[in-house]
Design a protein around this motif. Structure first.
Motif, mmCIF file in Angstrom:
data_model
loop_
_atom_site.group_PDB
_atom_site.id
_atom_site.type_symbol
_atom_site.label_atom_id
_atom_site.label_comp_id
_atom_site.label_asym_id
_atom_site.label_seq_id
_atom_site.Cartn_x
_atom_site.Cartn_y
_atom_site.Cartn_z
ATOM 1 N N ASN A 1 0.863 -1.195 0.000
ATOM 2 C CA ASN A 1 0.000 0.000 0.000
ATOM 3 C C ASN A 1 0.889 1.230 0.000
ATOM 4 N N ALA A 2 0.916 1.937 -1.121
ATOM 5 C CA ALA A 2 1.759 3.114 -1.204
ATOM 6 C C ALA A 2 1.240 4.158 -0.238
ATOM 7 N N GLY A 3 2.159 4.975 0.247
ATOM 8 C CA GLY A 3 1.782 6.057 1.141
ATOM 9 C C GLY A 3 1.197 7.219 0.372
ATOM 10 N N VAL A 4 1.089 8.356 1.052
ATOM 11 C CA VAL A 4 0.592 9.569 0.416
ATOM 12 C C VAL A 4 1.668 10.076 -0.549
ATOM 13 N N MET A 5 1.281 10.288 -1.774
ATOM 14 C CA MET A 5 2.244 10.688 -2.796
ATOM 15 C C MET A 5 2.013 12.137 -3.182
ATOM 16 N N GLN A 6 3.064 12.918 -3.069
ATOM 17 C CA GLN A 6 2.994 14.308 -3.475
ATOM 18 C C GLN A 6 3.971 14.552 -4.615
ATOM 19 N N ASN A 7 3.542 15.328 -5.583
ATOM 20 C CA ASN A 7 4.471 15.740 -6.628
ATOM 21 C C ASN A 7 4.101 17.104 -7.147
ATOM 22 N N PRO A 8 5.118 17.839 -7.581
ATOM 23 C CA PRO A 8 6.529 17.464 -7.527
ATOM 24 C C PRO A 8 7.090 17.599 -6.117
ATOM 25 N N ARG A 9 8.263 17.078 -5.882
ATOM 26 C CA ARG A 9 8.900 17.241 -4.571
ATOM 27 C C ARG A 9 9.464 18.647 -4.422
ATOM 28 N N HIS A 10 9.958 19.175 -5.524
ATOM 29 C CA HIS A 10 10.495 20.535 -5.532
ATOM 30 C C HIS A 10 9.917 21.272 -6.725
ATOM 31 N N LEU A 11 9.548 22.533 -6.500
ATOM 32 C CA LEU A 11 8.940 23.327 -7.556
ATOM 33 C C LEU A 11 9.483 24.744 -7.460
ATOM 34 N N VAL A 12 9.997 25.237 -8.575
ATOM 35 C CA VAL A 12 10.492 26.603 -8.633
ATOM 36 C C VAL A 12 9.599 27.386 -9.579
ATOM 37 N N ARG A 13 9.120 28.508 -9.122
ATOM 38 C CA ARG A 13 8.275 29.367 -9.940
ATOM 39 C C ARG A 13 8.766 30.805 -9.833
ATOM 40 N N ARG A 14 8.603 31.529 -10.936
ATOM 41 C CA ARG A 14 8.894 32.959 -10.918
ATOM 42 C C ARG A 14 7.667 33.691 -10.395
ATOM 43 N N ARG A 15 7.906 34.837 -9.794
ATOM 44 C CA ARG A 15 6.795 35.662 -9.303
ATOM 45 C C ARG A 15 5.772 35.882 -10.406
ATOM 46 N N GLY A 16 4.504 35.702 -10.055
ATOM 47 C CA GLY A 16 3.436 35.902 -11.021
ATOM 48 C C GLY A 16 2.975 34.636 -11.720
ATOM 49 N N GLN A 17 3.768 33.573 -11.649
ATOM 50 C CA GLN A 17 3.361 32.318 -12.274
ATOM 51 C C GLN A 17 2.384 31.557 -11.380
ATOM 52 N N GLU A 18 1.885 30.459 -11.919
ATOM 53 C CA GLU A 18 0.979 29.611 -11.151
ATOM 54 C C GLU A 18 1.728 28.375 -10.660
ATOM 55 N N ALA A 19 1.371 27.928 -9.469
ATOM 56 C CA ALA A 19 1.932 26.685 -8.930
ATOM 57 C C ALA A 19 0.795 25.698 -8.707
ATOM 58 N N ARG A 20 1.026 24.465 -9.169
ATOM 59 C CA ARG A 20 0.047 23.392 -8.962
ATOM 60 C C ARG A 20 0.730 22.261 -8.210
ATOM 61 N N LEU A 21 0.196 21.933 -7.060
ATOM 62 C CA LEU A 21 0.747 20.892 -6.217
ATOM 63 C C LEU A 21 -0.262 19.748 -6.174
ATOM 64 N N ARG A 22 0.249 18.527 -6.368
ATOM 65 C CA ARG A 22 -0.634 17.375 -6.442
ATOM 66 C C ARG A 22 -0.436 16.445 -5.261
ATOM 67 N N CYS A 23 -1.528 15.816 -4.883
ATOM 68 C CA CYS A 23 -1.492 14.894 -3.754
ATOM 69 C C CYS A 23 -2.401 13.715 -4.029
ATOM 70 N N SER A 24 -1.828 12.518 -4.027
ATOM 71 C CA SER A 24 -2.617 11.292 -4.146
ATOM 72 C C SER A 24 -2.684 10.646 -2.775
ATOM 73 N N PRO A 25 -3.862 10.548 -2.184
ATOM 74 C CA PRO A 25 -3.958 9.981 -0.837
ATOM 75 C C PRO A 25 -3.673 8.487 -0.835
ATOM 76 N N MET A 26 -3.542 7.964 0.340
ATOM 77 C CA MET A 26 -3.367 6.518 0.484
ATOM 78 C C MET A 26 -4.614 5.816 -0.043
ATOM 79 N N LYS A 27 -4.428 4.602 -0.495
ATOM 80 C CA LYS A 27 -5.540 3.827 -1.027
ATOM 81 C C LYS A 27 -6.602 3.659 0.046
ATOM 82 N N GLY A 28 -7.845 3.938 -0.304
ATOM 83 C CA GLY A 28 -8.933 3.786 0.648
ATOM 84 C C GLY A 28 -9.220 5.030 1.473
#
Lengths: 115, 114
Positions: A1-28
Protein backbone atom coordinates in the motif's frame (compact mmCIF):
# COMPACT_ATOMS: atom_id res chain seq x y z
CA UNK A 1 0.00 0.00 0.00
CA UNK A 2 1.76 3.11 -1.20
CA UNK A 3 1.78 6.06 1.14
CA UNK A 4 0.59 9.57 0.42
CA UNK A 5 2.24 10.69 -2.80
CA UNK A 6 2.99 14.31 -3.48
CA UNK A 7 4.47 15.74 -6.63
CA UNK A 8 6.53 17.46 -7.53
CA UNK A 9 8.90 17.24 -4.57
CA UNK A 10 10.49 20.54 -5.53
CA UNK A 11 8.94 23.33 -7.56
CA UNK A 12 10.49 26.60 -8.63
CA UNK A 13 8.27 29.37 -9.94
CA UNK A 14 8.89 32.96 -10.92
CA UNK A 15 6.80 35.66 -9.30
CA UNK A 16 3.44 35.90 -11.02
CA UNK A 17 3.36 32.32 -12.27
CA UNK A 18 0.98 29.61 -11.15
CA UNK A 19 1.93 26.68 -8.93
CA UNK A 20 0.05 23.39 -8.96
CA UNK A 21 0.75 20.89 -6.22
CA UNK A 22 -0.63 17.37 -6.44
CA UNK A 23 -1.49 14.89 -3.75
CA UNK A 24 -2.62 11.29 -4.15
CA UNK A 25 -3.96 9.98 -0.84
CA UNK A 26 -3.37 6.52 0.48
CA UNK A 27 -5.54 3.83 -1.03
CA UNK A 28 -8.93 3.79 0.65
CA UNK A 29 -8.59 7.30 2.08
CA UNK A 30 -11.16 9.86 1.04
CA UNK A 31 -10.14 12.69 3.38
CA UNK A 32 -7.31 15.03 2.42
CA UNK A 33 -5.67 17.90 4.29
CA UNK A 34 -3.20 20.52 3.13
CA UNK A 35 -0.72 22.18 5.46
CA UNK A 36 1.94 24.82 4.91
CA UNK A 37 5.24 24.90 6.77
CA UNK A 38 7.34 28.03 6.75
CA UNK A 39 11.03 27.80 7.71
CA UNK A 40 11.54 27.24 11.44
CA UNK A 41 7.80 27.04 12.02
CA UNK A 42 5.21 24.37 12.63
CA UNK A 43 2.57 23.22 10.21
CA UNK A 44 -0.33 25.56 9.57
CA UNK A 45 -3.65 24.09 8.49
CA UNK A 46 -4.94 25.30 5.14
CA UNK A 47 -7.84 23.16 3.97
CA UNK A 48 -9.65 19.88 4.56
CA UNK A 49 -11.40 18.16 1.68
CA UNK A 50 -13.44 15.09 1.18
CA UNK A 51 -14.12 13.74 -2.29
CA UNK A 52 -15.62 16.61 -4.34
CA UNK A 53 -16.28 18.68 -1.21
CA UNK A 54 -14.42 21.31 0.78
CA UNK A 55 -15.13 20.61 4.43
CA UNK A 56 -13.04 23.30 6.11
CA UNK A 57 -11.05 26.00 4.35
CA UNK A 58 -10.58 28.26 7.34
CA UNK A 59 -6.80 28.30 6.87
CA UNK A 60 -6.76 29.21 3.20
CA UNK A 61 -5.71 32.71 2.18
CA UNK A 62 -8.70 34.53 0.72
CA UNK A 63 -7.04 35.24 -2.60
CA UNK A 64 -4.91 33.30 -5.10
CA UNK A 65 -5.21 29.95 -3.31
CA UNK A 66 -7.66 27.21 -4.17
CA UNK A 67 -7.94 23.48 -3.60
CA UNK A 68 -9.92 20.65 -5.07
CA UNK A 69 -10.30 16.92 -4.65
CA UNK A 70 -12.21 15.58 -7.64
CA UNK A 71 -14.05 12.30 -7.81
CA UNK A 72 -11.24 10.90 -9.91
CA UNK A 73 -7.59 11.85 -9.61
CA UNK A 74 -5.41 13.57 -7.08
CA UNK A 75 -6.14 16.54 -4.88
CA UNK A 76 -4.72 19.78 -6.29
CA UNK A 77 -3.56 22.85 -4.38
CA UNK A 78 -3.35 25.75 -6.78
CA UNK A 79 -1.58 29.02 -6.11
CA UNK A 80 -2.07 31.73 -8.69
CA UNK A 81 0.30 34.66 -9.24
CA UNK A 82 2.82 33.40 -6.72
CA UNK A 83 4.78 35.83 -4.58
CA UNK A 84 8.02 35.37 -2.62
CA UNK A 85 6.04 34.88 0.58
CA UNK A 86 4.48 31.73 -0.84
CA UNK A 87 7.85 29.97 -0.64
CA UNK A 88 7.32 27.14 1.83
CA UNK A 89 6.93 23.41 2.18
CA UNK A 90 3.39 22.24 1.46
CA UNK A 91 2.33 18.97 3.02
CA UNK A 92 -0.63 16.86 2.16
CA UNK A 93 -2.11 14.29 4.50
CA UNK A 94 -4.89 11.78 4.20
CA UNK A 95 -7.06 9.77 6.54
CA UNK A 96 -9.70 7.09 6.11
CA UNK A 97 -12.25 9.09 8.08
CA UNK A 98 -12.82 12.45 9.72
CA UNK A 99 -10.11 13.47 12.25
CA UNK A 100 -12.08 12.16 15.19
CA UNK A 101 -9.90 9.44 16.62
CA UNK A 102 -8.02 8.62 13.45
CA UNK A 103 -4.55 9.74 12.53
CA UNK A 104 -3.40 11.45 9.36
CA UNK A 105 -0.71 10.05 7.09
CA UNK A 106 1.58 12.62 5.56
CA UNK A 107 3.33 12.86 2.24
CA UNK A 108 6.93 13.95 1.75
CA UNK A 109 5.88 17.48 0.91
CA UNK A 110 6.39 19.83 -2.01
CA UNK A 111 8.98 22.52 -1.47
CA UNK A 112 7.96 25.60 -3.41
CA UNK A 113 10.53 28.27 -4.13
CA UNK A 114 9.42 31.53 -5.69
CA UNK A 115 12.20 33.46 -7.40
CA UNK B 1 -11.31 25.26 20.33
CA UNK B 2 -8.24 23.07 20.22
CA UNK B 3 -4.62 24.13 20.56
CA UNK B 4 -1.28 22.68 21.48
CA UNK B 5 1.64 24.25 23.30
CA UNK B 6 5.06 22.68 23.05
CA UNK B 7 6.92 24.13 25.97
CA UNK B 8 10.45 23.83 24.56
CA UNK B 9 11.48 24.89 21.10
CA UNK B 10 14.88 23.19 21.47
CA UNK B 11 15.99 20.26 23.61
CA UNK B 12 19.52 18.94 23.76
CA UNK B 13 20.46 15.61 25.38
CA UNK B 14 23.48 13.36 25.45
CA UNK B 15 23.33 10.02 23.70
CA UNK B 16 22.09 7.35 26.10
CA UNK B 17 20.29 9.77 28.43
CA UNK B 18 16.51 10.15 28.77
CA UNK B 19 14.45 12.33 26.48
CA UNK B 20 11.50 14.45 27.62
CA UNK B 21 9.56 16.59 25.16
CA UNK B 22 6.70 18.50 26.75
CA UNK B 23 3.27 19.15 25.32
CA UNK B 24 0.17 20.73 26.80
CA UNK B 25 -3.13 20.80 24.99
CA UNK B 26 -6.40 22.62 25.08
CA UNK B 27 -9.47 20.85 23.79
CA UNK B 28 -13.15 21.60 24.11
CA UNK B 29 -14.30 18.02 24.10
CA UNK B 30 -12.49 14.74 23.95
CA UNK B 31 -9.04 15.01 22.48
CA UNK B 32 -7.12 12.66 20.31
CA UNK B 33 -3.41 13.33 20.67
CA UNK B 34 -0.50 12.43 18.46
CA UNK B 35 3.25 12.82 18.25
CA UNK B 36 4.88 13.08 14.84
CA UNK B 37 8.58 13.20 13.99
CA UNK B 38 10.10 15.04 11.03
CA UNK B 39 13.66 14.43 9.93
CA UNK B 40 15.34 17.16 7.85
CA UNK B 41 13.72 17.63 4.46
CA UNK B 42 11.42 14.68 5.05
CA UNK B 43 7.73 14.17 5.63
CA UNK B 44 6.11 13.50 8.97
CA UNK B 45 6.00 10.09 10.56
CA UNK B 46 3.56 9.10 13.27
CA UNK B 47 5.31 8.08 16.48
CA UNK B 48 2.26 7.30 18.59
CA UNK B 49 -1.34 8.27 19.26
CA UNK B 50 -3.83 8.50 22.10
CA UNK B 51 -7.50 8.09 21.27
CA UNK B 52 -9.21 7.28 24.60
CA UNK B 53 -7.90 3.86 25.48
CA UNK B 54 -4.87 3.33 27.73
CA UNK B 55 -3.38 6.57 29.02
CA UNK B 56 0.19 5.31 28.62
CA UNK B 57 0.82 4.94 24.93
CA UNK B 58 3.79 3.14 23.45
CA UNK B 59 5.04 4.08 20.02
CA UNK B 60 7.77 3.25 17.60
CA UNK B 61 11.52 3.50 18.25
CA UNK B 62 11.11 3.19 22.02
CA UNK B 63 9.06 6.35 22.49
CA UNK B 64 6.06 6.57 24.77
CA UNK B 65 3.71 9.25 26.02
CA UNK B 66 1.30 9.55 28.91
CA UNK B 67 -2.06 11.27 28.65
CA UNK B 68 -2.77 13.19 31.87
CA UNK B 69 -6.18 14.78 31.73
CA UNK B 70 -5.80 16.60 35.04
CA UNK B 71 -2.67 18.31 33.76
CA UNK B 72 -3.83 18.56 30.11
CA UNK B 73 -0.47 17.15 29.13
CA UNK B 74 0.85 14.56 26.70
CA UNK B 75 4.62 14.54 27.20
CA UNK B 76 6.82 12.37 25.00
CA UNK B 77 9.59 10.33 26.62
CA UNK B 78 12.29 7.87 25.73
CA UNK B 79 14.58 6.17 28.27
CA UNK B 80 17.74 6.41 26.21
CA UNK B 81 18.41 8.78 23.32
CA UNK B 82 20.00 7.58 20.12
CA UNK B 83 21.79 9.71 17.55
CA UNK B 84 19.10 8.87 15.00
CA UNK B 85 16.48 10.51 17.25
CA UNK B 86 17.75 13.96 16.30
CA UNK B 87 14.80 15.54 14.50
CA UNK B 88 11.83 17.89 14.85
CA UNK B 89 8.93 16.61 16.94
CA UNK B 90 5.36 17.83 16.70
CA UNK B 91 2.55 17.37 19.19
CA UNK B 92 -0.85 17.32 17.47
CA UNK B 93 -4.43 17.39 18.77
CA UNK B 94 -7.79 16.80 17.18
CA UNK B 95 -11.23 16.63 18.68
CA UNK B 96 -12.64 13.13 18.82
CA UNK B 97 -16.25 14.31 18.60
CA UNK B 98 -16.30 17.32 16.31
CA UNK B 99 -12.81 17.50 14.80
CA UNK B 100 -12.34 18.83 11.31
CA UNK B 101 -8.60 19.32 11.40
CA UNK B 102 -5.41 18.43 13.18
CA UNK B 103 -3.83 21.21 15.23
CA UNK B 104 -0.06 21.30 15.37
CA UNK B 105 2.27 22.64 18.00
CA UNK B 106 5.21 24.76 16.88
CA UNK B 107 7.58 21.84 17.23
CA UNK B 108 10.55 20.87 19.39
CA UNK B 109 13.94 20.41 17.82
CA UNK B 110 15.82 17.55 19.49
CA UNK B 111 19.62 17.52 19.36
CA UNK B 112 21.50 14.43 20.50
CA UNK B 113 25.08 14.99 21.56
CA UNK B 114 27.48 12.07 21.04
Amino acid sequence: NAGVMQNPRHLVRRRGQEARLRCSPMKGHSHVYWYRQLPEEGLKFMVYLQKENIIDESGMPKERFSAEFPKEGPSILRIQQVVRGDSAAYFCASSPARPRGTEAFFGQGTRLTVV
Amino acid sequence: AQSVTQLDSHVSVSEGTPVLLRCNYSSSYSPSLFWYVQHPNKGLQLLLKYTSAATLVKGINGFEAEFKKSETSFHLTKPSAHMSDAAEYFCVVSDRITGNQFYFGTGTSLTVIP
